[in-house]
Write a protein that holds these residues in place. Structure first.
Motif, mmCIF file in Angstrom:
data_model
loop_
_atom_site.group_PDB
_atom_site.id
_atom_site.type_symbol
_atom_site.label_atom_id
_atom_site.label_comp_id
_atom_site.label_asym_id
_atom_site.label_seq_id
_atom_site.Cartn_x
_atom_site.Cartn_y
_atom_site.Cartn_z
ATOM 1 N N VAL C 180 49.546 -18.042 11.756
ATOM 2 C CA VAL C 180 50.690 -17.132 11.609
ATOM 3 C C VAL C 180 50.210 -15.688 11.644
ATOM 4 C CG1 VAL C 180 52.449 -16.312 9.982
ATOM 5 C CG2 VAL C 180 52.187 -18.749 10.394
ATOM 6 N N GLU C 181 49.116 -15.427 10.932
ATOM 7 C CA GLU C 181 48.646 -14.046 10.871
ATOM 8 C C GLU C 181 48.198 -13.549 12.246
ATOM 9 O OE1 GLU C 181 45.680 -13.348 7.913
ATOM 10 O OE2 GLU C 181 45.384 -11.288 8.590
ATOM 11 N N LYS C 182 47.596 -14.445 13.037
ATOM 12 C CA LYS C 182 47.111 -14.026 14.352
ATOM 13 C C LYS C 182 48.214 -14.056 15.408
ATOM 14 C CE LYS C 182 43.220 -13.424 12.637
ATOM 15 N NZ LYS C 182 42.726 -12.074 12.402
ATOM 16 N N SER C 183 49.377 -14.589 15.059
ATOM 17 C CA SER C 183 50.472 -14.696 16.021
ATOM 18 C C SER C 183 51.246 -13.372 16.068
ATOM 19 C CB SER C 183 51.412 -15.820 15.587
ATOM 20 O OG SER C 183 52.236 -15.353 14.534
ATOM 21 N N PRO C 184 52.196 -13.257 16.983
ATOM 22 C CA PRO C 184 53.038 -12.049 17.003
ATOM 23 C C PRO C 184 53.756 -11.811 15.683
ATOM 24 C CG PRO C 184 53.341 -13.308 19.016
ATOM 25 C CD PRO C 184 52.484 -14.140 18.132
ATOM 26 N N ILE C 185 54.036 -12.870 14.936
ATOM 27 C CA ILE C 185 54.668 -12.701 13.622
ATOM 28 C C ILE C 185 53.740 -11.897 12.703
ATOM 29 C CG2 ILE C 185 55.517 -13.897 11.566
ATOM 30 C CD1 ILE C 185 57.344 -14.484 13.777
ATOM 31 N N GLY C 186 52.449 -12.218 12.776
ATOM 32 C CA GLY C 186 51.479 -11.489 11.960
ATOM 33 C C GLY C 186 51.458 -10.012 12.323
ATOM 34 N N LEU C 187 51.617 -9.759 13.601
ATOM 35 C CA LEU C 187 51.666 -8.367 14.068
ATOM 36 C C LEU C 187 52.868 -7.653 13.448
ATOM 37 C CD1 LEU C 187 50.096 -6.609 16.111
ATOM 38 C CD2 LEU C 187 51.796 -7.253 17.816
ATOM 39 N N VAL C 188 53.995 -8.356 13.417
ATOM 40 C CA VAL C 188 55.201 -7.759 12.831
ATOM 41 C C VAL C 188 54.993 -7.530 11.326
ATOM 42 C CG1 VAL C 188 57.658 -8.059 12.411
ATOM 43 C CG2 VAL C 188 56.684 -8.780 14.576
ATOM 44 N N PHE C 189 54.363 -8.478 10.634
ATOM 45 C CA PHE C 189 54.052 -8.285 9.208
ATOM 46 C C PHE C 189 53.271 -6.989 9.010
ATOM 47 C CE2 PHE C 189 54.046 -13.086 8.007
ATOM 48 C CZ PHE C 189 55.413 -13.033 7.872
ATOM 49 N N HIS C 190 52.267 -6.820 9.837
ATOM 50 C CA HIS C 190 51.440 -5.622 9.729
ATOM 51 C C HIS C 190 52.288 -4.368 9.959
ATOM 52 C CE1 HIS C 190 47.563 -3.392 10.126
ATOM 53 N NE2 HIS C 190 48.329 -2.589 10.815
ATOM 54 N N ALA C 191 53.147 -4.438 10.970
ATOM 55 C CA ALA C 191 54.000 -3.290 11.285
ATOM 56 C C ALA C 191 54.907 -2.955 10.100
ATOM 57 C CB ALA C 191 54.837 -3.595 12.528
ATOM 58 N N VAL C 192 55.481 -3.997 9.501
ATOM 59 C CA VAL C 192 56.394 -3.816 8.373
ATOM 60 C C VAL C 192 55.657 -3.199 7.185
ATOM 61 C CG1 VAL C 192 57.632 -5.139 6.620
ATOM 62 C CG2 VAL C 192 58.014 -5.611 9.040
ATOM 63 N N HIS C 193 54.410 -3.602 7.008
ATOM 64 C CA HIS C 193 53.623 -3.093 5.879
ATOM 65 C C HIS C 193 53.300 -1.608 6.040
ATOM 66 C CE1 HIS C 193 49.745 -3.578 3.262
ATOM 67 N NE2 HIS C 193 50.487 -2.579 2.868
ATOM 68 N N TRP C 194 52.776 -1.245 7.201
ATOM 69 C CA TRP C 194 52.162 0.080 7.301
ATOM 70 C C TRP C 194 53.099 1.171 7.770
ATOM 71 C CZ3 TRP C 194 48.062 0.695 4.581
ATOM 72 C CH2 TRP C 194 47.280 -0.422 4.286
ATOM 73 N N GLN C 195 54.107 0.850 8.558
ATOM 74 C CA GLN C 195 55.055 1.874 9.003
ATOM 75 C C GLN C 195 56.414 1.225 9.062
ATOM 76 O OE1 GLN C 195 54.845 4.966 9.397
ATOM 77 N NE2 GLN C 195 52.674 5.431 9.559
ATOM 78 N N ASP C 196 57.046 1.063 7.914
ATOM 79 C CA ASP C 196 58.292 0.299 7.932
ATOM 80 C C ASP C 196 59.382 0.993 8.750
ATOM 81 O OD1 ASP C 196 58.328 2.205 5.977
ATOM 82 O OD2 ASP C 196 59.327 0.984 4.472
ATOM 83 N N ASN C 197 59.392 2.326 8.754
ATOM 84 C CA ASN C 197 60.442 2.992 9.522
ATOM 85 C C ASN C 197 60.222 2.890 11.020
ATOM 86 O OD1 ASN C 197 62.175 3.801 7.495
ATOM 87 N ND2 ASN C 197 60.796 5.467 6.928
ATOM 88 N N LEU C 198 58.983 2.990 11.432
ATOM 89 C CA LEU C 198 58.697 2.805 12.854
ATOM 90 C C LEU C 198 59.051 1.377 13.274
ATOM 91 C CD1 LEU C 198 57.611 3.965 15.448
ATOM 92 C CD2 LEU C 198 55.295 3.509 14.677
ATOM 93 N N ALA C 199 58.761 0.431 12.382
ATOM 94 C CA ALA C 199 59.118 -0.958 12.673
ATOM 95 C C ALA C 199 60.629 -1.105 12.817
ATOM 96 C CB ALA C 199 58.600 -1.876 11.565
ATOM 97 N N ARG C 200 61.378 -0.484 11.908
ATOM 98 C CA ARG C 200 62.849 -0.540 12.004
ATOM 99 C C ARG C 200 63.316 0.023 13.331
ATOM 100 N NH1 ARG C 200 62.542 1.122 6.481
ATOM 101 N NH2 ARG C 200 63.149 -0.629 5.170
ATOM 102 N N SER C 201 62.688 1.126 13.720
ATOM 103 C CA SER C 201 63.095 1.769 14.958
ATOM 104 C C SER C 201 62.779 0.896 16.162
ATOM 105 C CB SER C 201 62.391 3.122 15.073
ATOM 106 O OG SER C 201 62.742 3.740 16.268
ATOM 107 N N ALA C 202 61.844 -0.034 16.003
ATOM 108 C CA ALA C 202 61.565 -0.973 17.088
ATOM 109 C C ALA C 202 62.505 -2.174 17.027
ATOM 110 C CB ALA C 202 60.107 -1.437 17.015
ATOM 111 N N GLY C 203 63.499 -2.108 16.143
ATOM 112 C CA GLY C 203 64.492 -3.174 16.069
ATOM 113 C C GLY C 203 64.145 -4.289 15.106
ATOM 114 N N ILE C 204 63.082 -4.081 14.312
ATOM 115 C CA ILE C 204 62.633 -5.132 13.393
ATOM 116 C C ILE C 204 63.404 -5.031 12.086
ATOM 117 C CG2 ILE C 204 60.677 -5.913 12.010
ATOM 118 C CD1 ILE C 204 58.890 -4.855 14.347
ATOM 119 N N SER C 205 63.961 -6.137 11.640
ATOM 120 C CA SER C 205 64.592 -6.155 10.331
ATOM 121 C C SER C 205 63.498 -6.338 9.290
ATOM 122 C CB SER C 205 65.609 -7.291 10.237
ATOM 123 O OG SER C 205 65.953 -7.473 8.886
#
Lengths: 289, 256, 328
Positions: C180-205
């Motif tokens: 899971v961590e190495k999958s695209p989901i893991g990438l999204v987890f990382h995005a949510v952790h470190w730049q939650d607003n940038l992640a939101r702007s990429a359409g991530i809930s």
């Protein structure tokens, strides 16, 4: 029924008194340093063990022992600042974790020195004020209430009337502005840790004859204190005192009319509800712990 | 003039007693490069945050292709095709350049949770990578694909920020002060990129404090001052507008 | 690294893990079982921290799995391995429900909120004798049924057998989490952790992925709890109290949470220190003391945890030449 209510009210007043002392220190430390001190319950516990050592052990006069408890635990607060929090400025998660480490060390030290069994602390007075046949107020509890009120008033005057008190309030609101006035965060942090420790310490010392004293007694106190500071709106001293009353009345009431476990659940649920309805820190990323 | 893609109607935002944005109206035409300018504290950034869903408006509305998006959370607005960049080259610093762009493709190729749990590789994961490479190439970053984002030069970081935003093929992109801190050469490069983005089919709304750069690329410019609409027009009209000059000069006198 | 070297490494590790219980004393074998289960707990905890949230309710989620599995096996008669899976599922579902109020909070407020939610669950176990057994909990929980594999006769009262079983389950769990961590989901987890607003702007809930991390990590914690319950045969509220939570926190922080192996190192090193060293010199009660001092020392002097120490050593030995995502 009225008498039962009155008695419950008196019990709650006593609980609110010592809880306020603990919670106010926690709020002060959070305000000035941005650190949630998980070891605050253990500072309370240390205050109680000062009484175990000096009063039940060495038979020193209780008033003197309580004063020693205040100063000694205040100094432990200073030690925490100097040894840990000063190095962890600007790292709230680090401060929080270090305080968890510190509470384990304190618990272990006390357990090694005194053993893990419950300590018996003889009462410093047996007198009970009989207000009516079923409404009684032990003098020991009355003294806890009086001392708590005195200390809270003294703290309030200190914060409003003195230069250091002003600095403390200033650094809780705006660190840079406070630094510009020539009072460093180092000084205000030391004062905050001393006051926070001292208040928790004296609360522990005064209540030692009234509650069960064990090395893990801080646990229930810190949980109650967290509930109080969250319900009171974290960062507000007046809110903490008010919330201590609300919590103490609710908890004592539910304990009296239902049972203690339900009372604990109600307290925690109250805190959760406040967190859900008014999730402070939902936006700002600066206060992320 | 073609139809408005983005329309701001009577938009207001109050912080306590302060009116940061007050009854603002303007619209952005499809295919335009539209500037939103004003002196410091004019409310541009707040407006930007209101449009992108970072703040909730106190009153008024924001319409995207005629549909009301005001008050929606940011990720919902993004999914409708409005994407923003952030000031100060906000990136996923510890991820590689390619991984940054892959996050940007999230809306085109959302990862499948159960596939991840089962350890399966799906075609959409490869498609996401291909799209990410494509967008990196567009911004001239393909050679840096495997570097960590934080090790990029300042200009490249800015470009990557835009690549992340454009990876999902948004219909409109909001750029937050893209020229800040750039030297003339970097500024020229950035301007070229903007024309390229428009050619690729995206509408652009730029918030900028620096007037010079923006004059050269915008079709229309909306000027704000003290949270209110001041004027709007083509760059040379705005440049000569008395109140605009006054607003900027007045501000710079205060600063001096 | 050449393929054959990887293969040799994997085989050597497998041989080591299989041989390990046979060089230990009986009590050490028991500790080995607990440690194996704890590795699953601490790794699942790290899965949650990938999205940037630190919980104080994780051990209670472990307890939810333990209670659910124990009750299903004992009261409903569900086949034990199936009960374990259902226990894990129950923990995941409880986490899903709790995420509704909890993810209105973040940072310190989430920490405190998760503690409150966990304590409420624990107090419910304490208060309701039926079905949770009150403060004494549930006793005589059905063990894993024995079975004969031909080469090895599994009798699960024996720590060695249970160790093999737990090892298999835990490795499977770790493998899924690693994927899971190495999958695209893991990438999204990382995005949510470190730049939650940038992640939101990429359409991530952001909230959806925080919830996903909480549900997954709680599911694995629940699985670990079920493993524990059917080994020791009893569960009670005190097994999942804040003290246990602090131990998990200590393993994670002392080991370091930036890499997958950090928490494992933390758990193994601290267990060895505690069970082997402290027990040998008769200082078992010193455990909170040692843990507390290690916690303070780590935060002050080794903020990235033991993994950082390993990492520095490995630069010399080229032991872990490839740097995982989120590493320094």
């Amino acid at each position: 029924m009225l008498e039962l209510l009155l008695q419950t009210g008196l019990n709650a007043l006593y609980a609110a008194a010592y809880l306020s002392l603990v919670a106010v220190g926690l709020v002060l430390i959070f305000g000035v340093m941005g650190i949630i001190n998980f070891a605050h319950g253990e500072l309370f516990m240390l205050g109680a063990y000062v009484v175990v050592a000096l009063y039940s052990g060495l038979q020193m006069p209780f008033v003197l022992v309580a004063a020693i408890g205040l100063v000694f635990v205040g100094c432990v607060g200073i030690l925490m600042e100097l040894s840990m929090f000063r190095q962890l400025r600007g790292n709230p998660l680090g401060g929080l974790v270090a305080s968890i480490g510190f509470l384990m060390v304190l618990q272990a030290l006390v357990a090694m020195g005194f053993g893990v069994r419950m300590e018996h602390v003889p009462p410093f007075t047996q007198d009970v004020i009989i207000l009516s046949e079923r409404v009684r107020l032990p003098v020991q509890r009355l003294i806890v209430i009086i001392v708590a009120v005195m200390l809270l008033v003294a703290l309030w005057l200190f914060l409003k009337r003195t230069k250091f008190g002003w600095a403390l309030r200033a650094s809780a609101q705006d660190k840079e502005a406070a630094a510009l006035q020539g009072i460093s965060l180092r000084t205000t942090s030391l004062i905050a840790m001393f006051i926070g420790g001292a208040l928790a310490g004296i609360a522990g010392s005064l209540t030692a004859p009234l509650i069960s004293v064990t090395p893990t007694m801080g646990h229930s106190v810190i949980v109650a204190a967290f509930i109080v500071i969250i319900v009171g709106g974290i960062g507000s001293l007046e809110g903490a005192v008010l919330a201590a009353f609300i919590y103490a009345f609710v908890h004592t009431g539910v304990t009296t009319f239902l049972d203690g476990v339900i009372a604990d659940i109600v307290g925690l649920a109250l805190m959760l509800a406040v967190l859900v309805i008014r999730p402070t820190g939902f936006f700002g990323s600066a206060d992320r712990a | 003039m073609s139809e408005a893609l983005l329309e701001v109607r009577n938009l207001s935002k109050r912080f306590g007693g302060l009116k940061a944005v007050d009854q603002l109206n303007f619209s952005v035409a499809e295919g335009a490069i539209h500037g939103l300018i004003g002196p410091n504290g004019a409310g541009k950034t707040t407006t930007f945050n209101l449009i992108s869903g970072f703040y909730r408006p106190s009153s008024g509305s924001v319409l995207l292709s005629g549909e009301d998006i005001s008050g929606m959370p940011m990720h919902r607005i993004a999914r409708r095709g409005l994407v923003r960049t952030f000031q100060h080259s906000t990136l996923f610093a510890e991820l590689s350049v390619l991984e940054n762009a892959v996050v940007g493709t999230y809306m085109l190729y959302p990862p499948q949770t159960f596939a991840a749990l089962a350890g399966l590789r799906l075609s959409r994961d490869d498609a996401a990578k291909n799209r990410a490479r494509q967008v990196l190439e567009f911004f001239g970053l393909l050679d840096h694909a495997d570097e960590l984002a934080r090790s990029l030069s300042h200009g490249h970081q800015r470009a990557l920020g835009m690549a992340v935003a454009l990876a999902s093929r948004p219909s409109i992109v909001l750029l937050d002060e893209p020229f800040t801190g750039m030297n003339p050469e970097e500024t020229r490069g950035m301007m070229k990129l903007m024309f390229k983005i428009r050619e690729a089919g995206a509408t652009i709304l730029i918030v900028e404090h620096d007037m010079r750069a923006i004059m050269g690329i915008c079709d229309r410019i909306t000027v704000m001052n003290f949270g209110r609409f001041l004027t709007e027009g083509r760059p040379n009209e705005v440049r000569r507008h008395d109140e605009v000059i006054e607003a900027y000069l007045g501000k710079s006198k205060q600063n001096a | 690294m050449p393929r054959w070297l990887v293969a040799v490494g994997v085989l050597a590790t497998a041989a080591l893990l299989l041989a390990l219980p046979h060089v230990l004393s009986f009590s050490q074998r028991e500790v080995l079982v607990f440690m194996t289960i704890n590795i699953l707990v601490v790794c699942s905890y790290r899965l949650l921290t990938l999205t940037g949230e630190w919980s104080l309710g994780h051990v209670v989620m472990m307890g939810v799995g333990a209670y659910a599995s124990a009750l299903l096996a004992k009261k409903v008669g569900v086949f034990v391995p199936l009960a374990m899976l259902l226990g894990a599922f129950t923990a995941a579902m409880v986490a899903l429900v709790l995420s509704v109020p909890l993810f209105r909070m973040k940072g310190f407020y989430f920490l405190i909120g998760s503690f409150a939610a966990g304590e409420i669950i624990r107090l419910l176990w304490k208060r309701f004798r039926d079905p949770f057994g009150g403060p004494k909990g549930i006793k005589r929980i059905d063990p894993m049924p024995d079975f004969d594999l031909g080469i090895w006769n599994f009798t699960f009262f024996d720590p060695v057998s249970y160790y093999y079983f737990a090892l298999l389950v835990v490795l499977a769990g770790l493998f899924v989490m690693w994927r899971v961590e190495k999958s695209p989901i893991g990438l999204v987890f990382h995005a949510v952790h470190w730049q939650d607003n940038l992640a939101r702007s990429a359409g991530i809930s952001v909230r959806a992925y925080r919830t996903l991390a909480l549900v997954l990590s709680s599911g694995f914690a629940g699985l670990a709890g079920a493993l524990l319950a059917h080994y020791i045969g009893t569960v009670n509220p005190n097994m999942f109290d804040i003290e246990q939570m602090v131990y998990v926190l200590t393993w994670a922080i002392v080991g370091g949470t930036a890499t997958f192996y950090g928490p494992i190192i933390g758990c193994v090193v601290l267990t060895v220190v505690n069970e082997i060293v402290l027990r040998e010199i008769g200082l078992e009660q010193g455990r909170p003391m040692i843990y507390g001092m290690l916690l303070i020392g780590t935060v002050l002097f080794l903020p990235k945890g033991l993994e950082d120490l390993f990492h520095r050593l490995s630069r010399i030995g080229l032991l872990f030449s490839r740097q995982p995502r989120g590493g320094q």
